[in-house]
Design an enzyme around this catalytic site. Sequence first.
Site, PDB file in Angstrom:
ATOM      1  CB  SER A 112      -0.866  -0.090   1.269  1.00 50.28           C
ATOM      2  OG  SER A 112      -1.388   1.134   1.646  1.00 50.28           O
TER       3      SER A 112
ATOM      4  CB  ILE B 228       5.267   5.454   0.863  1.00 51.04           C
ATOM      5  CG1 ILE B 228       4.568   6.814   0.995  1.00 51.04           C
ATOM      6  CG2 ILE B 228       6.758   5.621   0.632  1.00 51.04           C
ATOM      7  CD1 ILE B 228       4.829   7.531   2.321  1.00 51.04           C
TER       8      ILE B 228
ATOM      9  CB  SER C 151       7.132  10.855  10.036  1.00 47.49           C
ATOM     10  OG  SER C 151       6.277  11.978   9.976  1.00 47.49           O
TER      11      SER C 151
ATOM     12  CE1 TYR D  78       3.886   7.093  12.118  1.00 46.82           C
ATOM     13  CE2 TYR D  78       3.682   9.475  12.367  1.00 46.82           C
ATOM     14  CZ  TYR D  78       3.940   8.374  11.577  1.00 46.82           C
ATOM     15  OH  TYR D  78       4.247   8.542  10.250  1.00 46.82           O
TER      16      TYR D  78
ATOM     17  CE  LYS E  35       7.076   6.524  11.406  1.00 48.47           C
ATOM     18  NZ  LYS E  35       7.479   5.615  10.340  1.00 48.47           N
TER      19      LYS E  35
ATOM     20  CB  THR F  95      -0.921   6.674   2.277  1.00 45.39           C
ATOM     21  OG1 THR F  95      -0.727   7.207   3.590  1.00 45.39           O
ATOM     22  CG2 THR F  95       0.234   7.077   1.380  1.00 45.39           C
TER      23      THR F  95
HETATM   24  N1  LIG Z   1       1.640   9.316   4.312  1.00 45.26           N
HETATM   25  C1  LIG Z   1       2.336  10.276   4.914  1.00 45.26           C
HETATM   26  O1  LIG Z   1       2.001  11.480   4.820  1.00 45.26           O
HETATM   27  C2  LIG Z   1       3.543   9.927   5.707  1.00 45.26           C
HETATM   28  C3  LIG Z   1       4.289  10.957   6.272  1.00 45.26           C
HETATM   29  C4  LIG Z   1       5.415  10.629   7.010  1.00 45.26           C
HETATM   30  C5  LIG Z   1       5.787   9.302   7.152  1.00 45.26           C
HETATM   31  N2  LIG Z   1       5.019   8.304   6.603  1.00 45.26           N
HETATM   32  C6  LIG Z   1       5.455   6.921   6.805  1.00 45.26           C
HETATM   33  O2  LIG Z   1       5.402   6.233   5.586  1.00 45.26           O
HETATM   34  C7  LIG Z   1       5.339   4.833   5.837  1.00 45.26           C
HETATM   35  C8  LIG Z   1       4.334   4.194   4.916  1.00 45.26           C
HETATM   36  O3  LIG Z   1       3.042   4.648   5.228  1.00 45.26           O
HETATM   37  P1  LIG Z   1       1.963   5.113   4.141  1.00 45.26           P
HETATM   38  O4  LIG Z   1       1.682   6.539   4.393  1.00 45.26           O
HETATM   39  O5  LIG Z   1       2.379   4.658   2.794  1.00 45.26           O
HETATM   40  O6  LIG Z   1       0.656   4.342   4.646  1.00 45.26           O
HETATM   41  P2  LIG Z   1      -0.049   2.993   4.180  1.00 45.26           P
HETATM   42  O7  LIG Z   1      -1.181   2.777   5.117  1.00 45.26           O
HETATM   43  O8  LIG Z   1      -0.385   3.059   2.735  1.00 45.26           O
HETATM   44  O9  LIG Z   1       1.082   1.928   4.386  1.00 45.26           O
HETATM   45  C9  LIG Z   1       1.493   1.464   5.645  1.00 45.26           C
HETATM   46  C10 LIG Z   1       1.916   0.038   5.455  1.00 45.26           C
HETATM   47  O10 LIG Z   1       2.439  -0.461   6.676  1.00 45.26           O
HETATM   48  C11 LIG Z   1       1.869  -1.726   6.899  1.00 45.26           C
HETATM   49  N3  LIG Z   1       1.858  -2.076   8.312  1.00 45.26           N
HETATM   50  C12 LIG Z   1       1.360  -1.363   9.337  1.00 45.26           C
HETATM   51  N4  LIG Z   1       1.479  -2.071  10.479  1.00 45.26           N
HETATM   52  C13 LIG Z   1       2.068  -3.252  10.147  1.00 45.26           C
HETATM   53  C14 LIG Z   1       2.437  -4.408  10.869  1.00 45.26           C
HETATM   54  N5  LIG Z   1       2.203  -4.501  12.177  1.00 45.26           N
HETATM   55  N6  LIG Z   1       3.024  -5.424  10.219  1.00 45.26           N
HETATM   56  C15 LIG Z   1       3.251  -5.352   8.895  1.00 45.26           C
HETATM   57  N7  LIG Z   1       2.912  -4.286   8.144  1.00 45.26           N
HETATM   58  C16 LIG Z   1       2.319  -3.260   8.778  1.00 45.26           C
HETATM   59  C17 LIG Z   1       0.452  -1.603   6.348  1.00 45.26           C
HETATM   60  O11 LIG Z   1      -0.141  -2.873   6.153  1.00 45.26           O
HETATM   61  C18 LIG Z   1       0.733  -0.856   5.062  1.00 45.26           C
HETATM   62  O12 LIG Z   1       1.149  -1.749   4.057  1.00 45.26           O
HETATM   63  C19 LIG Z   1       5.005   4.698   7.325  1.00 45.26           C
HETATM   64  O13 LIG Z   1       6.160   4.343   8.050  1.00 45.26           O
HETATM   65  C20 LIG Z   1       4.564   6.099   7.704  1.00 45.26           C
HETATM   66  O14 LIG Z   1       4.800   6.351   9.054  1.00 45.26           O
HETATM   67  C21 LIG Z   1       3.908   8.598   5.876  1.00 45.26           C
END
Ligand SMILES: NC(=O)c1ccc[n+]([C@@H]2O[C@H](COP(=O)([O-])OP(=O)(O)OC[C@H]3O[C@@H](n4cnc5c(N)ncnc54)[C@H](O)[C@@H]3O)[C@@H](O)[C@H]2O)c1
Length: 320
Positions: free
Chosen positions: A50, A52, A176, A202, A206, A235
Amino acid sequence: MSLYRNSAWFLKGLTEFTRNAFLSTSKRFVEKDLEVSVAGRAFMITGANSGIGKATAMAIAKKGGTVHMVCRNRDKAEEARADIVKESGNKEVFVHILDLSETKKVWEFAEGFKRKFKALNVLINNAGAIMSQRDVNAEGLEKSFATNVLGVYILTKSLIPLLEKSADPRVITVSSGGMLVQKLRTGNLQSDRGRFDGTMVYAQHKRQQVVMTEQLAKAHTNIHFSVMHPGWVDTPAVANAMPDFHRSMKDSLRTPEQGADTVVWLAVSEAAAKNPSGHFYQDRKIVSTHLPLAWTHSSPLEEQKLMSLLEDLAKTFQPH
Ligand SMILES: NC(=O)c1ccc[n+]([C@@H]2O[C@H](COP(=O)([O-])OP(=O)(O)OC[C@H]3O[C@@H](n4cnc5c(N)ncnc54)[C@H](O)[C@@H]3O)[C@@H](O)[C@H]2O)c1
């Protein structure tokens, strides 16, 4: 202080973390940095079904890399794999099922992977979780800590010997910019004291990922470590965990591909590997890990304390 930190962070976000900010800063990107084939190189990406993680897996598959998708849910993972194989034409895409919040299972998975596969060039710790309520795993550890911090620590530590045997090894952790509002905390790691604020917990995780990356880079000098902020990206994680933010910012959020750009650049480009190990990135550039005047610096002693607490916890649950 937290009001100052939060306001300074939000203002920074409006100018640097949005889609428009990406479009403007990407004008300085060197296009040929990503014009590489990574055929023969193996990449492990957690949370690759999913957002990123999936965009990163897709980009790497298109460049010919072998992709190990580490995902929690079999159906979602297989569906994402089918999309990636279809769009990239690359069949070297493998699904592994692991819930990173289950500490003993993380050990078992990583040790099993090492026995089965001869090489791993790049580990991408992308999976992350924000919990609305405190919950514990089978080992009694708070679940978002187990996923975001201890799971990343165990997976990385366990795979280091395999990475070290592989060519040009790299570890990238998706942190993040939210961590900028937090000073490293080494107490209350299980968030069992005081009110549980999932978003701030969270953000602390980070911050811990940034410190962990800096420390691992010092300890393992033949692996290139980096940690990064993807910007504000549209996302499921953002839509589910921060619905108000998502609603008000929706038109300004980056696409998952834009959010993945620096992850992919760190994973495949020669330019990234030329930078020193252990740094925090935003839009292909090393950036500060602190907001000005925010008093978030930690001492070397505190940083070492985090590492020894993680080492002790990891050992407690290591299979014999
Ligand atoms: N979207 C943003 O704005 C943003 C900003 C800063 C950091 N991030 C970081 O980016 C990364 C990816 O997140 P995203 O935004 O693409 O969201 P997303 O929900 O699309 O993806 C998160 C993924 O992590 C997996 N995951 C969560 N808990 C899990 C577990 N216990 N075991 C296995 N897999 C697990 C989910 O199944 C999913 O595939 C994360 O680390 C998030 O903290 C996102």
